[in-house]
Design a protein around this motif. Structure first.
Motif, PDB file in Angstrom:
ATOM      1  N   LEU A  44      13.433  -1.386  25.615  1.00 58.53           N
ATOM      2  CA  LEU A  44      14.846  -1.059  25.467  1.00 58.53           C
ATOM      3  C   LEU A  44      15.552  -2.109  24.617  1.00 58.53           C
ATOM      4  O   LEU A  44      16.376  -1.794  23.765  1.00 58.53           O
ATOM      5  CB  LEU A  44      15.488  -0.951  26.848  1.00 58.53           C
ATOM      6  CG  LEU A  44      16.932  -0.448  26.903  1.00 58.53           C
ATOM      7  CD1 LEU A  44      17.035   0.927  26.276  1.00 58.53           C
ATOM      8  CD2 LEU A  44      17.432  -0.417  28.335  1.00 58.53           C
ATOM      9  N   THR A  48      17.272  -1.359  21.006  1.00 54.08           N
ATOM     10  CA  THR A  48      18.705  -1.619  20.891  1.00 54.08           C
ATOM     11  C   THR A  48      19.016  -2.560  19.735  1.00 54.08           C
ATOM     12  O   THR A  48      19.890  -2.295  18.915  1.00 54.08           O
ATOM     13  CB  THR A  48      19.231  -2.210  22.204  1.00 54.08           C
ATOM     14  OG1 THR A  48      18.945  -1.314  23.282  1.00 54.08           O
ATOM     15  CG2 THR A  48      20.739  -2.396  22.141  1.00 54.08           C
ATOM     16  N   GLY A  52      20.061   0.253  17.421  1.00 49.59           N
ATOM     17  CA  GLY A  52      21.400   0.546  17.917  1.00 49.59           C
ATOM     18  C   GLY A  52      22.510  -0.058  17.093  1.00 49.59           C
ATOM     19  O   GLY A  52      23.491   0.597  16.745  1.00 49.59           O
ATOM     20  N   SER A  69      24.238   1.578  20.177  1.00 49.74           N
ATOM     21  CA  SER A  69      23.709   0.685  21.214  1.00 49.74           C
ATOM     22  C   SER A  69      24.475   0.768  22.520  1.00 49.74           C
ATOM     23  O   SER A  69      23.984   0.349  23.561  1.00 49.74           O
ATOM     24  CB  SER A  69      23.719  -0.760  20.703  1.00 49.74           C
ATOM     25  OG  SER A  69      25.032  -1.123  20.319  1.00 49.74           O
ATOM     26  N   PHE A  72      22.417   2.577  24.924  1.00 51.71           N
ATOM     27  CA  PHE A  72      21.275   1.803  25.417  1.00 51.71           C
ATOM     28  C   PHE A  72      21.722   0.760  26.433  1.00 51.71           C
ATOM     29  O   PHE A  72      21.003   0.460  27.393  1.00 51.71           O
ATOM     30  CB  PHE A  72      20.556   1.133  24.246  1.00 51.71           C
ATOM     31  CG  PHE A  72      20.008   2.099  23.234  1.00 51.71           C
ATOM     32  CD1 PHE A  72      20.009   1.798  21.891  1.00 51.71           C
ATOM     33  CD2 PHE A  72      19.503   3.327  23.634  1.00 51.71           C
ATOM     34  CE1 PHE A  72      19.508   2.691  20.962  1.00 51.71           C
ATOM     35  CE2 PHE A  72      19.001   4.227  22.724  1.00 51.71           C
ATOM     36  CZ  PHE A  72      19.005   3.904  21.367  1.00 51.71           C
ATOM     37  N   SER A  76      20.440   0.572  30.247  1.00 54.01           N
ATOM     38  CA  SER A  76      19.932  -0.647  30.895  1.00 54.01           C
ATOM     39  C   SER A  76      20.628  -0.884  32.217  1.00 54.01           C
ATOM     40  O   SER A  76      20.017  -1.299  33.203  1.00 54.01           O
ATOM     41  CB  SER A  76      20.142  -1.842  29.955  1.00 54.01           C
ATOM     42  OG  SER A  76      19.782  -3.040  30.591  1.00 54.01           O
ATOM     43  N   ALA A 197      22.779   8.400  28.549  1.00 52.71           N
ATOM     44  CA  ALA A 197      22.039   7.359  29.270  1.00 52.71           C
ATOM     45  C   ALA A 197      21.569   7.875  30.623  1.00 52.71           C
ATOM     46  O   ALA A 197      20.460   7.578  31.071  1.00 52.71           O
ATOM     47  CB  ALA A 197      22.922   6.125  29.445  1.00 52.71           C
ATOM     48  N   ALA A 216      14.819   8.652  22.550  1.00 51.76           N
ATOM     49  CA  ALA A 216      15.547   7.728  21.698  1.00 51.76           C
ATOM     50  C   ALA A 216      15.976   8.386  20.402  1.00 51.76           C
ATOM     51  O   ALA A 216      17.118   8.251  19.962  1.00 51.76           O
ATOM     52  CB  ALA A 216      14.706   6.486  21.436  1.00 51.76           C
TER      53      ALA A 216
END
Length: 849
Positions: A44, A48, A52, A69, A72, A76, A197, A216
């Motif tokens: 990840l 990112t 991202g 991003s 992302f 997370s 997400a 992604a």
């Protein structure tokens, strides 16, 4: 004046946010739990920081920008918690800031804004919903959707609020106006990012890393689409403003009509340029004829624009996709849908298949009737190929290319359901396990082992029918689904063919290697509800084949399942009994043959089951070996035996201290801390180490003679005596025997019991006693059951005997009573007289080393 006041507090405000951001970052580093992080978090972070921050969405009508991003960072937060998300947000913001500003304060402020907003979002979610990683692994629920909404709202409010405040203070403007005019647009991005997400987080908990790899690109496409959407809105707004200007100018300046006309012509030329060089575009008539195509679409399909317009729209679409495409087009023409988007296949001039994403909308004439359809066509062949590769990897073994456990389970599920519906349909499962694969890995290395598995896979595929499936389950285990067999004999025939194929030598880089396989067979006729049940039963049958000699096959029957269930229950009972102390040592006396006195005992494990009574060692010792329970069991018997020996040594004042013999299993012998464990047991029991005799079978030491010698030397260093158990039954070498630091050779009962009737057994016993004398070692004969046995052993000058002639194994109380009755003041140590020594020398001279 008010404007100047705002500008004066702008810089202190920036520094205040920077300080808070630094504190949040330090707090997150200190409280970060690295146990919950793994390959997923690393992946990840890489995506990112590499992707991202580079995928930027320009906020319409202002200088602000939003990056992919954000999604992302929120992902997370869902998967790894607040601290991990804060650190990722800070790292990404720091990298992104370098693209938009070179001022250190601006970079620090931008980074701190993301640190603070992400930390605030995490705190709000944790307060409202608890741990997000725990909530994420649950099923979709209203709580989870509410959490995503609050997550997007909090992140949006914090980010846009702090940035809007800073920009407004610097410009001397009102904060609310600045936020409303420039940052209200960004709300959709945060909510879309939050729900994206959430979807990815749910997929990753089910499918793991591949879900993230697969989604992604989808997230990137969503943001690119949103970027295009914003640009279109901005363009539309500009066009609206231009139109208003034109109307106003038209009302005021009729004379400028010619200039407006020229502007329209220029706009039309711009549209034509865009049409020709954008993604593939086409105008299609209601009767499916190409009306107009652009250059990009012509290049995609390999035709000239004229050639393409002369072809029917239907001839370009793959036959398997044509029906569905025409249905969607008809729905569009009838007004049932306003537009559609399809992934389907085109066939180019070279007859190659191209995957495309087609978006279609309808243009109507002034009379309201359909005029033409507008198609936008994007080539997605690379994406489709990547998806196919991911799908293949998910269902196939990486080494052999065979289907994996997941794929064959799916096919078994189909077979099970089909067998339920039709009594005529039958299938079978073969469970295959190599008999000597560990030897290849241990002696020739894992690379050779992999080559063997690849060659074996190819042979298996050659032995089955096209409709069958062979899969690698893992390691050296394979399964075969025999689909639609007519009778059980066919399954046996294929199994025999497999075993004959595997019996032929394998050529591994010029070296021939032979192997064999044990195969278990289960048939659908048993009646299964789940695929895992039939695979389990085939596995059970395979273990029966391995137990019956390997290189063979066995057909599952219900009695095997019953025995397997009983074995599992026995294993559970054994585990609990060891913990509860239900297994106790029994003691069989060891007697000096010359003097008839008891010199010691051998401790033997006995299990008094609370429900089944006394269970034979033949039933539970192999089970303990197989499950590894022999290690705690063996150590418990050693502890109990040493403590009992200490009690008897205190109670009975024998000339020579009583000894205790205890068996060491192969798994115990392989323990790294074996020597220290035994040293501690002896020390805790407060006995002399040389009173303990550790019995080890010769097969254990001969499996790896070099390392065995080192372990035996370490055991000798603590003072214990060592005995070779079942001597003569294994494959020991005399060249090694003199190097082993053994004190005692223990003659196996199979030789002793046949001495009276078998000349060879009698000669073997005599040879072992002579060999022991030559090497300076003592001998103990097991299985002494008759006076004739005792007489012959005495004739051969064997030192000690043990067996039913003297006593069966006794519990501690009975053994103590046995000692009391046989207590003697004689010297327990046997010292041969001169005549006996001469006799031994005479016998020994008849044999050579």
């Amino acid at each position: 004046m008010e404007s100047e006041t705002r500008q004066n507090i702008a810089k202190p405000f920036l520094w205040l946010i920077v300080v808070f951001g630094a504190l949040v970052g330090i707090y997150s580093v200190i409280n970060l739990s690295t146990e919950q992080l793994g390959l997923g978090y690393i992946l990840l972070v890489i995506v990112t920081l590499s992707l991202g921050s580079r995928v930027i969405v320009q906020i319409p009508r202002c200088k602000g920008q939003i990056s992919v991003s954000d999604t992302f960072v929120l992902l997370s937060l869902l998967l790894f918690g607040t601290e991990a998300a804060v650190l990722l947000a800070g790292a990404d913001a720091l990298m992104s800031s370098f693209y938009v500003s070179k001022k250190k304060l601006n970079i620090a402020f931008n980074t701190s804004v993301f640190l603070c907003s992400t930390f605030l979002t995490g705190i709000v979610l944790k307060s409202a919903f608890g741990s997000m990683p725990e909530l994420t692994v649950q099923e979709f629920s209203p709580s989870f959707l509410l959490a995503l909404t609050i997550m997007g709202l909090t992140q949006y409010a914090a980010n846009s609020g702090l940035v809007a405040t800073a920009v407004a203070l610097r410009a001397g403007e009102k904060i609310w106006k600045m936020w409303h005019d420039n940052f209200l647009w960004t709300s959709l991005t945060y909510f879309a990012g939050a729900f994206a997400a959430g979807i990815v987080a749910k997929l990753s908990t089910t499918l793991g890393l591949f879900a993230f790899l697969a989604t992604a690109p989808i997230i990137a496409i969503i943001y690119f689409t949103y970027c295009t959407y914003l640009k279109n809105i901005e363009a539309a707004a500009k066009q609206a403003e231009l139109a208003e200007t034109h109307v106003a100018q038209l009302n005021r300046h009729i004379a400028e009509q010619e200039r407006i006309s020229n502007a329209l012509k220029e706009s039309e030329e711009h549209f034509r340029t865009a049409f020709d060089h954008a993604v593939g575009m086409a105008l299609v008539s209601p009767d499916n004829r190409w009306l107009e195509v652009n250059e990009s679409l012509s290049l995609l399909l390999g035709y000239s624009q004229a050639e393409l317009q002369n072809k029917s729209f239907r001839t370009i679409i793959h036959p398997d996709d044509l029906g569905h495409t025409l249905v969607k087009m008809q729905e569009l023409l009838e007004g049932i849908i306003k537009s559609f988007q399809l992934e389907h296949r085109y066939i180019n001039q070279e007859k190659e298949i191209i995957w495309v994403l087609s978006s279609a909308s309808l243009v109507r004439g002034e009379d309201g009737k359909p005029k033409h359809m507008v198609f936008q066509v994007q080539n997605i062949s690379d994406r489709k190929q990547a998806e196919e590769q991911i799908h293949y990897a998910a269902f196939h073994d990486a080494l052999t290319g065979l289907p994996n456990r997941t794929l064959i389970s799916d096919r078994m599920s189909i077979a099970v359901e089909r067998a339920k519906k039709s009594s005529d349909y039958k299938f079978a499962i073969l469970f295959i396990d190599l008999d000597r694969f560990k030897i290849v890995n241990d002696t020739m290395g894992h690379e050779m082992g992999d080559k063997l598995l690849i060659n074996l896979s190819n042979r298996l595929k050659e032995c089955i029918r096209p409709i069958d499936t062979v899969a690698r389950l893992g390691g050296d285990e394979f399964a075969v689904l025999l689909d639609g067999i007519t009778n059980q004999e066919l399954a046996i025939e294929i199994t025999t063919r497999i075993q004959e194929s595997l019996s032929k030598p394998f050529d591994l880089d010029g070296q021939e290697f032979f192997t064999s396989a044990s195969i278990g067979i289960s048939f659908s006729s048993v009646g299964y509800e789940r695929p895992e049940d039939i695979l389990r039963d085939a596995d059970t049958a395979m273990y029966r084949a391995k137990a019956n000699g390997k290189a063979r096959h066995e057909v599952f029957d219900l009695s095997m399942h019953t025995r397997a269930v009983e074995a599992l229950k026995l294993e559970n009972d054994l585990r609990q009994s060891i913990e509860k102390g239900e297994l106790q040592p029994h003691f069989q006396p060891i007697v000096s043959l010359p003097s008839g006195t008891i010199t010691g005992f051998e401790a033997l494990a006995r299990w008094e089951h609370p429900e089944r009574g006394l269970i034979s060692p033949v039933d539970f010792i192999p089970l303990a070996e197989e499950t590894g329970l022999i290690v705690p069991l063996g150590m418990k018997i050693l502890k109990d035996a040493c403590q009992q020996l200490r009690r008897w040594q205190v109670m009975f004042n024998t000339t020579a201290p009583l000894t205790m013999s205890v068996n060491l299993s192969a798994k115990q012998f392989a323990q790294k801390d074996l020597v220290e464990e035994i040293r501690k047991v002896i020390r805790d029991a407060q006995i002399e180490a040389d009173c303990i005799r550790l019995e080890i079978t010769e097969n254990i030491v001969m499996e790896n003679a070099v390392s065995a010698i080192e372990t035996l030397k370490q055991l000798k260093s603590i003072g214990v005596q060592l005995s070779i158990d079942d001597f003569g039954t294994g494959y020991s070498s005399l060249s090694y025997l003199h190097r082993f630091p053994f004190d005692i050779l223990k003659i196996d009962r199979s030789f002793v019991s046949r001495m009276s009737t078998d000349k060879d057994s009698r000669s073997i016993v005599e040879t072992i006693t002579t060999l022991a004398y030559k090497l300076g070692k003592s001998t103990v004969a097991e299985g002494v059951e008759t006076e004739a046995h005792k007489a012959m052993l005495s004739e051969f000058l064997c030192d000690y005997g043990q067996g039913y002639l003297f006593s069966k194994p006794l519990n501690s109380n009975d053994a103590e009573e046995y000692l009391r009755k046989n207590a003697s003041s004689k010297n327990n140590d046997y010292q041969p007289v001169e005549a006996v020594s001469q006799n031994i020398e005479t016998i020994a001279n008849q044999y050579t080393m």
